[in-house]
Design a protein around this motif. Sequence first.
Motif, mmCIF file in Angstrom:
data_model
loop_
_atom_site.group_PDB
_atom_site.id
_atom_site.type_symbol
_atom_site.label_atom_id
_atom_site.label_comp_id
_atom_site.label_asym_id
_atom_site.label_seq_id
_atom_site.Cartn_x
_atom_site.Cartn_y
_atom_site.Cartn_z
ATOM 1 N N THR A 104 0.805 -1.228 0.000
ATOM 2 C CA THR A 104 0.000 0.000 0.000
ATOM 3 C C THR A 104 0.844 1.286 0.000
ATOM 4 O O THR A 104 0.459 2.260 -0.648
ATOM 5 C CB THR A 104 -0.992 0.017 1.184
ATOM 6 O OG1 THR A 104 -0.286 -0.211 2.422
ATOM 7 C CG2 THR A 104 -2.073 -1.044 1.020
ATOM 8 N N PRO A 105 2.005 1.333 0.694
ATOM 9 C CA PRO A 105 2.776 2.586 0.678
ATOM 10 C C PRO A 105 3.252 3.000 -0.707
ATOM 11 O O PRO A 105 3.181 4.192 -1.051
ATOM 12 C CB PRO A 105 3.963 2.265 1.599
ATOM 13 C CG PRO A 105 3.470 1.202 2.517
ATOM 14 C CD PRO A 105 2.567 0.365 1.664
ATOM 15 N N ILE A 106 3.727 2.058 -1.518
ATOM 16 C CA ILE A 106 4.240 2.419 -2.842
ATOM 17 C C ILE A 106 3.116 2.917 -3.745
ATOM 18 O O ILE A 106 3.295 3.849 -4.540
ATOM 19 C CB ILE A 106 4.995 1.230 -3.495
ATOM 20 C CG1 ILE A 106 5.692 1.670 -4.779
ATOM 21 C CG2 ILE A 106 4.059 0.065 -3.787
ATOM 22 C CD1 ILE A 106 6.830 2.632 -4.564
ATOM 23 N N VAL A 107 1.926 2.338 -3.602
ATOM 24 C CA VAL A 107 0.787 2.790 -4.400
ATOM 25 C C VAL A 107 0.342 4.183 -3.927
ATOM 26 O O VAL A 107 0.016 5.052 -4.735
ATOM 27 C CB VAL A 107 -0.380 1.782 -4.308
ATOM 28 C CG1 VAL A 107 -1.600 2.303 -5.067
ATOM 29 C CG2 VAL A 107 0.043 0.432 -4.866
ATOM 30 N N GLY A 108 0.360 4.389 -2.607
ATOM 31 C CA GLY A 108 0.053 5.715 -2.061
ATOM 32 C C GLY A 108 1.041 6.755 -2.574
ATOM 33 O O GLY A 108 0.660 7.885 -2.918
ATOM 34 N N PHE A 109 2.304 6.381 -2.650
ATOM 35 C CA PHE A 109 3.339 7.278 -3.176
ATOM 36 C C PHE A 109 3.028 7.689 -4.611
ATOM 37 O O PHE A 109 3.192 8.856 -4.992
ATOM 38 C CB PHE A 109 4.718 6.604 -3.107
ATOM 39 C CG PHE A 109 5.745 7.241 -3.996
ATOM 40 C CD1 PHE A 109 6.340 8.445 -3.634
ATOM 41 C CD2 PHE A 109 6.092 6.663 -5.217
ATOM 42 C CE1 PHE A 109 7.278 9.054 -4.473
ATOM 43 C CE2 PHE A 109 7.022 7.257 -6.053
ATOM 44 C CZ PHE A 109 7.617 8.458 -5.673
ATOM 45 N N LEU A 110 2.601 6.732 -5.438
ATOM 46 C CA LEU A 110 2.311 7.039 -6.838
ATOM 47 C C LEU A 110 1.189 8.063 -6.969
ATOM 48 O O LEU A 110 1.227 8.939 -7.848
ATOM 49 C CB LEU A 110 1.947 5.750 -7.588
ATOM 50 C CG LEU A 110 3.086 4.737 -7.761
ATOM 51 C CD1 LEU A 110 2.572 3.450 -8.382
ATOM 52 C CD2 LEU A 110 4.219 5.326 -8.588
ATOM 53 N N MET A 111 0.184 7.966 -6.067
ATOM 54 C CA MET A 111 -0.891 8.970 -6.083
ATOM 55 C C MET A 111 -0.359 10.346 -5.705
ATOM 56 O O MET A 111 -0.650 11.352 -6.368
ATOM 57 C CB MET A 111 -2.012 8.560 -5.117
ATOM 58 C CG MET A 111 -2.943 7.493 -5.651
ATOM 59 S SD MET A 111 -4.330 7.149 -4.527
ATOM 60 C CE MET A 111 -5.235 8.707 -4.571
ATOM 61 N N VAL A 112 0.445 10.407 -4.651
ATOM 62 C CA VAL A 112 1.003 11.689 -4.203
ATOM 63 C C VAL A 112 1.950 12.256 -5.263
ATOM 64 O O VAL A 112 2.025 13.478 -5.452
ATOM 65 C CB VAL A 112 1.727 11.519 -2.846
ATOM 66 C CG1 VAL A 112 2.450 12.811 -2.448
ATOM 67 C CG2 VAL A 112 0.740 11.120 -1.760
ATOM 68 N N PHE A 113 2.660 11.383 -5.979
ATOM 69 C CA PHE A 113 3.594 11.829 -7.017
ATOM 70 C C PHE A 113 2.870 12.596 -8.123
ATOM 71 O O PHE A 113 3.398 13.564 -8.669
ATOM 72 C CB PHE A 113 4.346 10.630 -7.596
ATOM 73 C CG PHE A 113 5.422 11.016 -8.567
ATOM 74 C CD1 PHE A 113 6.560 11.693 -8.130
ATOM 75 C CD2 PHE A 113 5.304 10.723 -9.917
ATOM 76 C CE1 PHE A 113 7.556 12.067 -9.028
ATOM 77 C CE2 PHE A 113 6.296 11.091 -10.823
ATOM 78 C CZ PHE A 113 7.423 11.760 -10.381
ATOM 79 N N ILE A 114 1.641 12.167 -8.432
ATOM 80 C CA ILE A 114 0.834 12.897 -9.418
ATOM 81 C C ILE A 114 0.587 14.324 -8.918
ATOM 82 O O ILE A 114 0.681 15.297 -9.684
ATOM 83 C CB ILE A 114 -0.511 12.168 -9.665
ATOM 84 C CG1 ILE A 114 -0.257 10.819 -10.350
ATOM 85 C CG2 ILE A 114 -1.452 13.030 -10.520
ATOM 86 C CD1 ILE A 114 -1.495 9.947 -10.466
ATOM 87 N N ALA A 115 0.266 14.455 -7.623
ATOM 88 C CA ALA A 115 0.050 15.787 -7.039
ATOM 89 C C ALA A 115 1.325 16.621 -7.068
ATOM 90 O O ALA A 115 1.282 17.843 -7.284
ATOM 91 C CB ALA A 115 -0.458 15.650 -5.602
#
Length: 388
Positions: free
Chosen positions: A366-377
């Motif tokens: 879950t952390p790496i997927v959460g990172f990908l969302m934040v990276f878009i921001a």
Amino acid sequence: MDMKKVNPNLTLLALAISAFGIGSTEFISVGLLPLISSSMGVSISSAGLTVSIYALGVMVGAPVLTTMTSKMNRKNLLLLVMLVFLIGNLVSAFAVSFGMLLTGRVVAAFTHGIFMSIASVIAADVVHPSKRASAIAVMFTGLTVATVTGVPLGTFIGQLFGWRMSFLFIVAIGVIAIIANFFLVPKNLSNASSISFKSIGQLLVNKKIVMVLLMTAFGYGGTFVVYTYLSPMFSNMGYSTSMIVILLIIYGVMVAIGNTIGGHFANERPAKALFVMFSLQGITLLLLQFTSTNAILGLITIMLMGFFAFMNVSGLQLYVVQLAERYLPETVSMASALNISAFNIGIALGAFIGGLVTEYIGLSYTPIVGFLMVFIAIILTFYMKKDK
């Protein structure tokens, strides 16, 4: 009730109590997922729908219901909102099926966006114009305290007496809030200005405002890929159920500190501040991918995640209002409501994606997927921070 006889501090107290109930309700099920999963015979990821479905309810309710009720007397609307809030939580507490539980969550969620809209206005209306920002901050204290104590306390009650008692705990807060609002909020508040659905369309064709709404959804929502499933993650690290309650309290304290600091740094140039905040949160989530299997390092990283998680809230809200004031000044109220929707799109999306990751890949991813969302921001904010 005569406005001159109203003590503004008592009015703000009534609103803060209501905000405490609203804030506790939004995330109460985060600490109850294992209990709901076991009781209702559903998977942990399915139990996570109690978070995402609430967020979807707020997403729809914030702009739509704010528009539909914009001409109502504010005190009457406040009382009606808290009554519906009670009904939603009672339905959840006495749910005989998982579908009924989700229905109760949606009903409660409809009150969230309207409350945030009208409570801020009421808080500003009962004090001297020079103290309006401080008054709104006092009202929001209820939400901060809910993050620090409401969710852990609800989790503790659920562990001792069952998850249904946690929702009855919220109902008790709601009853106190209704009584306080009835006696302490004045009747003759200033009239609300009419809000039209047309303003939604005007805002959604403005490129800069849409960019900020996307920043809100991805940047704020990325954390919820992990946060929604924090209790199971702590369990996997080896922490006991009683210790998890304590850890959630510490997490809430970190959220409160980060929220306060974030508001301070976002005052002048919110886009620049948001770029730094999102970048730090992204780094933390990426780090958690490697530390989540270690009880000590994982705990430290999660606390850092909490510190950065809500740091961006006031900056995002300020930024969208500033842009609306610059380009579409007649739509400021709707811009604020849409950004509340964007926050909850992020919560719903993060919780839903986190559930899929947990079920099909594994909780540890879950952390790496959460990172990908934040990276878009981060990318969106990098583009926006060039705007003066």
